[in-house]
Design a protein around this motif. Structure first.
Motif, PDB file in Angstrom:
ATOM      1  N   ASP A   1      -0.424  23.207  39.181  1.00 42.64           N
ATOM      2  CA  ASP A   1       0.940  23.462  39.302  1.00 42.64           C
ATOM      3  C   ASP A   1       1.062  23.641  37.809  1.00 42.64           C
ATOM      4  O   ASP A   1       1.910  23.254  37.178  1.00 42.64           O
ATOM      5  N   ILE A   2       2.181  24.132  37.933  1.00 43.98           N
ATOM      6  CA  ILE A   2       3.494  25.252  36.636  1.00 43.98           C
ATOM      7  C   ILE A   2       4.679  25.502  37.300  1.00 43.98           C
ATOM      8  O   ILE A   2       4.543  25.629  38.043  1.00 43.98           O
ATOM      9  N   TYR A   3       5.790  23.944  36.850  1.00 43.38           N
ATOM     10  CA  TYR A   3       7.012  24.872  37.545  1.00 43.38           C
ATOM     11  C   TYR A   3       7.464  25.549  36.482  1.00 43.38           C
ATOM     12  O   TYR A   3       7.775  24.736  34.978  1.00 43.38           O
ATOM     13  N   GLU A   4       7.894  26.293  36.662  1.00 44.45           N
ATOM     14  CA  GLU A   4       8.940  27.285  36.305  1.00 44.45           C
ATOM     15  C   GLU A   4      10.133  26.156  36.015  1.00 44.45           C
ATOM     16  O   GLU A   4      10.635  26.901  36.636  1.00 44.45           O
ATOM     17  N   VAL A   5      11.093  26.477  34.721  1.00 46.21           N
ATOM     18  CA  VAL A   5      12.085  25.634  34.526  1.00 46.21           C
ATOM     19  C   VAL A   5      13.723  26.916  33.763  1.00 46.21           C
ATOM     20  O   VAL A   5      12.861  27.770  33.042  1.00 46.21           O
ATOM     21  N   TYR A   6      14.674  26.782  33.755  1.00 53.19           N
ATOM     22  CA  TYR A   6      15.230  27.990  33.791  1.00 53.19           C
ATOM     23  C   TYR A   6      16.349  27.534  33.143  1.00 53.19           C
ATOM     24  O   TYR A   6      17.258  26.435  33.628  1.00 53.19           O
ATOM     25  N   GLY A   7      16.780  27.695  31.085  1.00 53.73           N
ATOM     26  CA  GLY A   7      17.795  26.969  30.699  1.00 53.73           C
ATOM     27  C   GLY A   7      17.932  27.950  29.220  1.00 53.73           C
ATOM     28  O   GLY A   7      17.598  28.782  29.107  1.00 53.73           O
ATOM     29  N   MET A   8      18.493  27.656  28.878  1.00 54.23           N
ATOM     30  CA  MET A   8      19.084  27.826  27.041  1.00 54.23           C
ATOM     31  C   MET A   8      19.673  26.911  26.447  1.00 54.23           C
ATOM     32  O   MET A   8      20.079  26.264  26.495  1.00 54.23           O
ATOM     33  N   THR A   9      19.420  27.676  25.208  1.00 52.47           N
ATOM     34  CA  THR A   9      19.522  26.072  24.326  1.00 52.47           C
ATOM     35  C   THR A   9      21.386  25.639  24.431  1.00 52.47           C
ATOM     36  O   THR A   9      21.752  24.139  24.393  1.00 52.47           O
ATOM     37  N   GLU A  10      22.625  27.319  24.697  1.00 58.50           N
ATOM     38  CA  GLU A  10      23.453  26.609  24.905  1.00 58.50           C
ATOM     39  C   GLU A  10      23.870  25.618  26.107  1.00 58.50           C
ATOM     40  O   GLU A  10      25.043  24.663  26.686  1.00 58.50           O
ATOM     41  N   THR A  11      22.543  24.981  27.018  1.00 61.70           N
ATOM     42  CA  THR A  11      22.754  24.211  28.504  1.00 61.70           C
ATOM     43  C   THR A  11      21.579  22.837  28.201  1.00 61.70           C
ATOM     44  O   THR A  11      20.763  22.869  29.081  1.00 61.70           O
ATOM     45  N   THR A  12      21.352  22.490  26.964  1.00 58.54           N
ATOM     46  CA  THR A  12      20.638  21.923  26.050  1.00 58.54           C
ATOM     47  C   THR A  12      19.062  21.933  26.732  1.00 58.54           C
ATOM     48  O   THR A  12      18.500  20.755  27.498  1.00 58.54           O
TER      49      THR A  12
END
Length: 606
Positions: free
Chosen positions: A372-383
């Motif tokens: 299982d691969i769990y995709e996450v989402y974020g960016m530098t600005e949201t740590t």
């Protein structure tokens, strides 16, 4: 662990050092042999480096840079810097001299830790223009024994050991005086346009992310992760460094990015983080192996994958599998799936993909074979995190549900905006960019504007369409998200990078780079004579192969999304040419400018 007491990153670390000193924290390879490092040994190293920095006059809020690949010494230095209240400034080791100079100058760094001779050479060429830099400390051996303002890590550590014997309480006072709102690190954004910006990361940001990971993924001190991607990037910093300071899990440091596949098999971690490109390459490797299999082996493989798909589709709906299907799945696992698991070390519980969109087809494939691969989402600005797929709550194609303690709204133009304790307070020395990032609404709430377009479905799952500035509007008025098309095209084992073009044009075209390993193998199998990759990319057999691959994948797209023409680039996109960022994000405007003649060819006569 009481997060109210251990309310900074250094306090988290020293909690483990003081309470679990004899337990293994790190594995690293030294002279061909895997060696363990306990929390106590980890702490002793950090104490020496921290005291050496104090001895050198580094004070609270001073900036200290690290230019190195991911390795044990990187995290030691990072924790030493943060423990004395100074600020870590990570620099990608792949950065050019000019890029390194910009970051060191912009950050006003006073000290630099450089990995090896290559990074030291960069420093020697640019240091005359860096008046703030007082000294460079080098991890590995370097050629010249005596250089002004340069010292080896071993000699620097010895200075720290001597200093702490005479000042036993100085470091503890610095640690105890730490505040959750104190900036602990800059993270420079990869910057697809203009100079990179320095996001201000504090302990509150980091703790807001890591304190939820054990609940979301069942992470315990018995888990083992592998660190191999750049620690200059927030994703690896979170999952390969900060996470263990809360959960206490063990970390394996790969020898290098190139050695990671072998190290993965040798160490057998239970957790793995990767960017989409990592999983794309593994998928391509498996696909390539199947192409070379015998007719009978291919039949067995195809049968196993179909069984895995049927089993997954049933269990995903919460239904109980029939005994017959369970038996077939067990056979498929024994014959095929276990061999795929073994490529990842054999012990993987789950994997996480982030930093860029991944093709849903790749996630589905690995899900069918039991990985299982769990995709996450974020960016530098949201740590690093805004939303995440998690155990028992997965919707493939989405980037999961909103992270705990986080709010998300979709602006009128479709832009994703977030609020949460992981949001940074702005950029260092860039008020204009900070004001564009963080905008107050009519009720006085401050929302972080991500620059991504997306939507939230009825079950609370977030879907990303594309970057706001990358949306293509064709001459026919169709709005097209190029990322979805590019991710689909990269499922071909022969394709490395794709860049779709077509804004205000009658149809879509694409620039393509080749996966060097796979296309070289194709050339050998077809007995094609060629000099190098550039020469091979021009061969008609290769052009025909890409034509077949691309137009087969076109069948999965709407007619207005299909690629009508393409051109193969003779070499990979190059960071030295400013075509990609250190995190392999494509700088579209630069690539389009560099290859405008090829784009013009594809629209000639239209």
């Amino acid at each position: 662990m009481d997060i109210q007491i251990c309310n900074t990153v250094p306090k988290l670390f020293w909690h483990h050092v003081e309470n679990h000193a004899d337990e293994i924290s790190i594995w690293q390879k030294q002279q061909g042999t895997w060696e363990s490092i306990t929390w106590g040994e980890y702490g002793d190293f950090v104490k020496d480096i921290a005291n050496a920095l104090l001895d050198a006059g580094i004070q609270r809020a001073d900036k200290v840079s690290i230019i190195s690949l991911t390795r044990f010494e990187w995290v030691v230095v990072d924790l030493a810097i943060m423990s004395i209240g100074a600020i870590t400034v990570p620099v990608y080791p792949s950065n050019t001299e000019e890029q390194v100079h910009y970051i060191l100058d912009h950050s006003q760094s006073k000290f630099v830790f450089a990995e090896d001779q290559e990074q030291l050479d960069k420093m020697m060429k640019i240091r005359s223009g860096l008046s703030d830099v007082q000294q460079t400390v080098v991890f590995d051996k370097y050629q010249l024994e005596i250089i002004e303002k340069v010292i080896s890590l071993d000699a620097f550590r010895e200075k720290g050991s001597t200093f702490r014997r005479g000042n036993p309480e100085m470091l503890k006072k610095s640690i105890d005086g730490g505040n959750p709102q104190d900036t602990i690190s800059f993270i420079y954004t990869s910057g697809t346009t203009g100079h990179p910006k320095a996001g201000l990361i504090n302990s509150e940001n980091v703790l807001a992310v890591v304190k939820h990971l054990p609940d979301l993924y069942g992470i315990t001190k018995n888990d083992m992760s592998i660190a191999y991607l750049p620690l200059s990037h927030i994703a690896e910093r979170d999952l390969g460094h900060f996470m263990k300071l809360y959960s206490g899990n063990v970390t394996v440091f790969a020898e290098s990015l190139e050695d990671m596949p072998a190290n993965l098999i040798q160490s057998g971690p239970t957790i793995m983080f990767g960017t989409p490109r990592v999983f794309e390459k593994y998928y391509a490797r498996i696909s390539s192996g199947i192409k070379d299999a015998t007719w009978f082996q291919k039949k067995i493989y195809d049968w196993a994958v179909k069984v895995g798909k049927s089993y997954a589709e049933l269990t995903d709906k919460g239904k109980t599998s029939t005994l017959y299907l369970k038996v077939k799945y067990a056979i498929a696992h024994f014959l095929i799936f276990q061999k795929i698991h073994d490529i990842f070390g054999g012990n993987i519980r789950f994997m996480i993909s982030g930093a860029a969109p991944i093709s849903p087809n790749i996630i589905r494939y690995f899900h069918w074979v039991g990985l299982d691969i769990y995709e996450v989402y974020g960016m530098t600005e949201t740590t690093g995190v805004i939303s995440a797929n998690r155990m028992g709550r997965v919707k493939i194609g989405s980037v999961g549900q909103i992270y705990p303690d986080t709010e998300v709204k979709i602006a009128e133009d479709g832009e994703i905006c977030s609020r949460g304790p992981q949001n940074i307070l702005g950029y260092y020395r860039n008020e204009e960019a900070s004001n564009e990032l963080l905008i107050q609404d009519e009720q006085g709430a401050v929302w972080l504007h991500t620059g991504d377009i997306g939507h939230i479905d009825d079950e609370g799952y977030l879907f990303i369409t594309d970057r706001k500035k990358d949306i293509i509007i064709t001459a026919g008025g169709k709005n097209i998200a190029p990322q979805n098309i590019e991710n689909l095209m990269k499922t071909s084992s022969f394709i490395s990078q794709t860049i779709v073009y077509g804004d205000r044009k009658p149809y879509l075209t694409m620039l393509v780079t080749l996966d060097e390993d796979e296309i070289a193998k194709f050339g050998r199998d077809r007995k094609i004579l060629y000099q190098d990759l550039a020469d091979l990319s021009k061969k008609q057999e290769v052009v025909d192969l890409l034509h077949h691959e691309i137009f087969a994948l076109n069948k999965e797209l709407a007619s207005y999304e299909t690629i009508k023409k393409f051109r193969i680039l003779e070499e990979e996109l190059d960071q030295d040419k400013d075509e990609i960022t250190p995190t392999l994000k494509v700088k579209r405007d630069v690539v389009f400018a560099n290859y405008q003649y090829l784009i013009d060819e594809m629209y000639a006569g239209n």
